[in-house]
Design an enzyme around this catalytic site. Structure first.
Site, PDB file in Angstrom:
ATOM      1  N   CYS A 109       2.315 -31.170 -62.526  1.00 32.43           N
ATOM      2  CA  CYS A 109       3.166 -32.186 -63.155  1.00 32.43           C
ATOM      3  C   CYS A 109       2.335 -33.377 -63.637  1.00 32.43           C
ATOM      4  O   CYS A 109       1.785 -34.126 -62.821  1.00 32.43           O
ATOM      5  CB  CYS A 109       4.237 -32.647 -62.168  1.00 32.43           C
ATOM      6  N   CYS A 130       3.322 -36.910 -62.451  1.00 32.03           N
ATOM      7  CA  CYS A 130       2.967 -37.146 -61.045  1.00 32.03           C
ATOM      8  C   CYS A 130       1.579 -37.768 -60.925  1.00 32.03           C
ATOM      9  O   CYS A 130       1.323 -38.574 -60.021  1.00 32.03           O
ATOM     10  CB  CYS A 130       3.008 -35.832 -60.258  1.00 32.03           C
TER      11      CYS A 130
END
Length: 362
Positions: free
Chosen positions: A34, A37
């Site tokens: 991700c 993230c």
């Protein structure tokens, strides 16, 4: 106090023990695939070094699926805030300003509780000093508290281009004046954020002095006060408000549907835009949540060609499809215009062979 560092969650038991021994904790559920993230991780490192009263944890949502499920993590990045071992708040997505604000709130709460405990201890010590004929030392933190509040308010009014401080939320205003301003902003077709002043007495009272404006709602544009309900209403009626938003490039251009019928017609068109259609968080190449990624993996494993729609890119679709399909979560998989289901159903059908038969038989 030593500078804090971000700690890696090792297991469910590790987290439970850590929560029992710490009063203020922030945990970031993340995934290596991700991209947002990674941004949150960098900010997390900075926050940990500047907020020593708070413990910062990082948990891999894929490796610690049991921990993620227990804390109802539906997407990554996902931030969970704890006070005295209990969840006090949550934040989904890479909204850095909002995350920073919530961390600062938690840090202030921790400092306040620590200060209260220290004052109680000091009061006991001073009583003993006075009893023995001594003179207690005077302590005051009023100036520091005022400076901290002023800094917080400055950050709040600048946290979004258009900020509305109101009673209640945009979805559920709790006074007529707040409701009127929300309706005006919606008519102006601008994206705006709100702060419920009923949820924070410190902000509610402090902002009156900060802005030199005694009532609510208060509307801010790029950190500058526009005014309250009457002024906003007058500016809207004269067209001045629209001109101000256009000058700042804040007016949203909504795509018009080619068919009549509004959102329902648009959803039907999207659902039927591909024989197999996946409504997910993120894209097929970069899913933003583990559940979406798992469905993408199943479809790729079957060799099924599918279309997808990132529901993060359009809140109208994101909210509307829940009602249209009577299915409250994402991802949602459709085949030939019919809903098949979400992640759990897809995985069950894949294991049984039913999904392959359904998607590849025609």
């Amino acid at each position: 106090m030593a500078v804090s560092v971000v700690e890696e969650v090792e297991s469910a038991g590790w987290l439970e023990r850590a929560l029992q021994s710490s009063s203020a904790v922030v945990c970031h559920f993340w995934a290596s695939w991700c991209e947002p993230c990674q941004q949150i991780n960098k900010v997390f490192d900075e926050l940990a070094s500047s907020h020593p009263h708070v413990r910062f944890f990082r948990a891999d949502a894929d490796k610690l699926a049991d921990v993620a499920d227990k804390h109802q993590v539906s997407a990554v990045p996902y931030i969970v805030f704890f006070q005295n071992g209990a969840i006090s708040d949550r934040l989904e997505g890479a909204d850095v300003p909002k995350m920073v604000g919530k961390v600062e709130e938690l840090s202030r709460w921790r400092e306040t509780t620590s200060a209260a405990a220290a004052r109680e201890k000091l009061a006991g010590t001073e009583s003993a000093v006075v009893a023995n004929g001594g003179t207690p030392k005077a302590t005051t933190t009023a100036d520091e508290a005022a400076a901290q509040l002023n800094k917080r308010l400055e950050e709040l009014v600048k946290s979004k281009p258009i900020m509305l401080f109101m009673k209640g939320s945009a979805a559920e205003p709790r006074c007529g004046f707040s409701r009127q301003v929300v309706e005006i902003l919606e008519k102006e077709e601008v994206a705006f954020s709100t702060f419920d002043i009923l949820s924070d007495q410190e902000v509610r009272e402090g902002l009156k002095k900060f802005s030199n404006w005694p009532t609510y709602p208060q509307l801010y544009l790029d950190g500058e006060l526009v005014g309250g309900c009457d002024i906003v209403r007058e500016m809207h009626a004269s067209g001045e408000l629209k001109g101000l938003f256009e000058e700042k490039g804040l007016v949203q251009k909504k795509e018009e549907t080619e068919e009549e019928g509004g959102i329902e017609a648009r959803l039907k068109k999207l659902i039927n835009s591909s024989p197999t259609m996946l409504f997910m968080k993120g894209t097929a190449s970069e899913p933003f949540c583990g559940f979406s990624r798992r469905v993408v993996n199943v479809l790729n494993e079957l060799g099924v060609k599918f279309g997808y729609f990132d529901i993060f890119t359009d809140d109208e679709v994101r909210q509307g499809l829940k009602e249209f399909s009577n299915w409250p979560t994402y991802p949602q998989l459709y085949h030939k215009g019919e809903l098949i289901g979400g992640c759990d159903i897809i995985e069950e059908m894949h294991k049984s062979g039913e999904l392959k038969e359904l998607l590849l038989s025609s």
